[in-house]
Design a protein around this motif. Structure first.
Motif, PDB file in Angstrom:
ATOM      1  N   MET A  36      -4.589   1.086 -12.614  1.00  0.00           N
ATOM      2  CA  MET A  36      -4.199   1.405 -11.236  1.00  0.00           C
ATOM      3  C   MET A  36      -2.855   2.102 -11.119  1.00  0.00           C
ATOM      4  SD  MET A  36      -5.124  -1.999  -9.052  1.00  0.00           S
ATOM      5  CE  MET A  36      -4.825  -3.327 -10.210  1.00  0.00           C
ATOM      6  N   GLY A  37      -2.010   1.947 -12.107  1.00  0.00           N
ATOM      7  CA  GLY A  37      -0.644   2.411 -11.989  1.00  0.00           C
ATOM      8  C   GLY A  37       0.234   1.269 -11.491  1.00  0.00           C
ATOM      9  N   LEU A  38       1.513   1.353 -11.764  1.00  0.00           N
ATOM     10  CA  LEU A  38       2.437   0.259 -11.456  1.00  0.00           C
ATOM     11  C   LEU A  38       2.547  -0.029  -9.963  1.00  0.00           C
ATOM     12  CD1 LEU A  38       4.412  -1.835 -12.499  1.00  0.00           C
ATOM     13  CD2 LEU A  38       6.189  -0.073 -12.469  1.00  0.00           C
ATOM     14  N   GLU A  39       2.686   0.997  -9.160  1.00  0.00           N
ATOM     15  CA  GLU A  39       2.868   0.765  -7.714  1.00  0.00           C
ATOM     16  C   GLU A  39       1.639   0.140  -7.073  1.00  0.00           C
ATOM     17  OE1 GLU A  39       5.778   0.855  -6.165  1.00  0.00           O
ATOM     18  OE2 GLU A  39       6.512   1.336  -8.173  1.00  0.00           O
ATOM     19  N   LYS A  40       0.465   0.620  -7.450  1.00  0.00           N
ATOM     20  CA  LYS A  40      -0.754   0.046  -6.875  1.00  0.00           C
ATOM     21  C   LYS A  40      -0.963  -1.381  -7.383  1.00  0.00           C
ATOM     22  CE  LYS A  40      -5.467   0.934  -5.640  1.00  0.00           C
ATOM     23  NZ  LYS A  40      -6.582   1.854  -5.627  1.00  0.00           N
ATOM     24  N   ALA A  41      -0.613  -1.641  -8.641  1.00  0.00           N
ATOM     25  CA  ALA A  41      -0.719  -2.998  -9.170  1.00  0.00           C
ATOM     26  C   ALA A  41       0.203  -3.933  -8.393  1.00  0.00           C
ATOM     27  CB  ALA A  41      -0.393  -3.019 -10.659  1.00  0.00           C
ATOM     28  N   ARG A  42       1.417  -3.482  -8.106  1.00  0.00           N
ATOM     29  CA  ARG A  42       2.345  -4.298  -7.307  1.00  0.00           C
ATOM     30  C   ARG A  42       1.780  -4.562  -5.908  1.00  0.00           C
ATOM     31  NH1 ARG A  42       7.683  -4.891  -9.136  1.00  0.00           N
ATOM     32  NH2 ARG A  42       8.129  -3.689 -11.018  1.00  0.00           N
ATOM     33  N   ALA A  43       1.170  -3.547  -5.312  1.00  0.00           N
ATOM     34  CA  ALA A  43       0.566  -3.715  -3.987  1.00  0.00           C
ATOM     35  C   ALA A  43      -0.596  -4.702  -4.045  1.00  0.00           C
ATOM     36  CB  ALA A  43       0.105  -2.367  -3.434  1.00  0.00           C
ATOM     37  N   LYS A  44      -1.409  -4.623  -5.083  1.00  0.00           N
ATOM     38  CA  LYS A  44      -2.540  -5.544  -5.233  1.00  0.00           C
ATOM     39  C   LYS A  44      -2.050  -6.967  -5.461  1.00  0.00           C
ATOM     40  CE  LYS A  44      -6.502  -3.505  -4.910  1.00  0.00           C
ATOM     41  NZ  LYS A  44      -7.449  -3.961  -3.884  1.00  0.00           N
ATOM     42  N   LEU A  45      -0.971  -7.114  -6.220  1.00  0.00           N
ATOM     43  CA  LEU A  45      -0.379  -8.436  -6.427  1.00  0.00           C
ATOM     44  C   LEU A  45       0.003  -9.045  -5.081  1.00  0.00           C
ATOM     45  CD1 LEU A  45       0.921 -10.729  -8.091  1.00  0.00           C
ATOM     46  CD2 LEU A  45       2.957  -9.273  -8.280  1.00  0.00           C
ATOM     47  N   LYS A  46       0.712  -8.286  -4.283  1.00  0.00           N
ATOM     48  CA  LYS A  46       1.132  -8.768  -2.965  1.00  0.00           C
ATOM     49  C   LYS A  46      -0.080  -9.108  -2.096  1.00  0.00           C
ATOM     50  CE  LYS A  46       4.036  -7.558   0.950  1.00  0.00           C
ATOM     51  NZ  LYS A  46       4.926  -6.581   1.560  1.00  0.00           N
ATOM     52  N   GLU A  47      -1.109  -8.266  -2.152  1.00  0.00           N
ATOM     53  CA  GLU A  47      -2.322  -8.485  -1.362  1.00  0.00           C
ATOM     54  C   GLU A  47      -3.003  -9.799  -1.744  1.00  0.00           C
ATOM     55  OE1 GLU A  47      -6.748  -6.499  -1.158  1.00  0.00           O
ATOM     56  OE2 GLU A  47      -5.054  -5.161  -1.502  1.00  0.00           O
ATOM     57  N   HIS A  48      -3.132 -10.067  -3.043  1.00  0.00           N
ATOM     58  CA  HIS A  48      -3.805 -11.293  -3.478  1.00  0.00           C
ATOM     59  C   HIS A  48      -2.977 -12.544  -3.159  1.00  0.00           C
ATOM     60  CE1 HIS A  48      -7.457  -9.772  -5.276  1.00  0.00           C
ATOM     61  NE2 HIS A  48      -6.742  -8.747  -5.741  1.00  0.00           N
ATOM     62  N   ILE A  49      -1.673 -12.431  -3.204  1.00  0.00           N
ATOM     63  CA  ILE A  49      -0.823 -13.559  -2.809  1.00  0.00           C
ATOM     64  C   ILE A  49      -1.008 -13.838  -1.320  1.00  0.00           C
ATOM     65  CG2 ILE A  49       1.567 -14.305  -2.475  1.00  0.00           C
ATOM     66  CD1 ILE A  49       2.217 -12.760  -5.099  1.00  0.00           C
ATOM     67  N   THR A  50      -1.016 -12.787  -0.518  1.00  0.00           N
ATOM     68  CA  THR A  50      -1.206 -12.938   0.932  1.00  0.00           C
ATOM     69  C   THR A  50      -2.559 -13.561   1.246  1.00  0.00           C
ATOM     70  OG1 THR A  50       0.233 -11.049   1.361  1.00  0.00           O
ATOM     71  CG2 THR A  50      -1.302 -11.672   3.120  1.00  0.00           C
ATOM     72  N   ILE A  51      -3.599 -13.097   0.574  1.00  0.00           N
ATOM     73  CA  ILE A  51      -4.938 -13.656   0.794  1.00  0.00           C
ATOM     74  C   ILE A  51      -4.976 -15.126   0.397  1.00  0.00           C
ATOM     75  CG2 ILE A  51      -7.354 -13.566   0.049  1.00  0.00           C
ATOM     76  CD1 ILE A  51      -6.963 -10.486  -0.226  1.00  0.00           C
ATOM     77  N   SER A  52      -4.321 -15.471  -0.698  1.00  0.00           N
ATOM     78  CA  SER A  52      -4.281 -16.865  -1.145  1.00  0.00           C
ATOM     79  C   SER A  52      -3.642 -17.757  -0.084  1.00  0.00           C
ATOM     80  CB  SER A  52      -3.492 -16.992  -2.447  1.00  0.00           C
ATOM     81  OG  SER A  52      -4.144 -16.332  -3.491  1.00  0.00           O
ATOM     82  N   LEU A  53      -2.487 -17.325   0.411  1.00  0.00           N
ATOM     83  CA  LEU A  53      -1.797 -18.118   1.427  1.00  0.00           C
ATOM     84  C   LEU A  53      -2.606 -18.211   2.715  1.00  0.00           C
ATOM     85  CD1 LEU A  53       1.823 -16.841   0.800  1.00  0.00           C
ATOM     86  CD2 LEU A  53       0.900 -19.105   0.242  1.00  0.00           C
ATOM     87  N   ARG A  54      -3.245 -17.110   3.084  1.00  0.00           N
ATOM     88  CA  ARG A  54      -4.076 -17.106   4.300  1.00  0.00           C
ATOM     89  C   ARG A  54      -5.265 -18.056   4.150  1.00  0.00           C
ATOM     90  NH1 ARG A  54      -6.171 -11.751   4.900  1.00  0.00           N
ATOM     91  NH2 ARG A  54      -4.000 -11.159   5.123  1.00  0.00           N
TER      92      ARG A  54
END
Length: 75
Positions: A36-54
């Motif tokens: 994915m590339g570093l920036e997209k991987a960072r965005a996906k990391l944030k997305e999965h953390i947000t989904i987990s908390l939600r």
């Protein structure tokens, strides 16, 4: 929660591996960063953390430990 926190953990590990490989001039290993590339991987990391908390909130689960685990995965 479990699935998304697991994916977040793996993406975080891939990011850390990629940063270490870059410092040591090692070619990227096949992982989420090389795909994915570093920036997209960072965005996906944030997305999965947000989904987990939600998912905890949606299930009516209040757990400081699980919330703390998710927050510790942020880079």
């Amino acid at each position: 929660y479990g699935r998304n926190i697991g994916i977040a953990f793996q993406i975080r590990d891939d990011i850390l591996d990629a940063e270490q490989d870059q410092e040591e001039n090692i070619l990227l290993r096949p992982n989420s960063v090389s795909v994915m590339g570093l920036e997209k991987a960072r965005a996906k990391l944030k997305e999965h953390i947000t989904i987990s908390l939600r998912s905890l909130k949606n299930a009516g689960i209040s757990s400081e430990e699980l919330e703390h685990l998710a927050s510790m995965l942020s880079i």
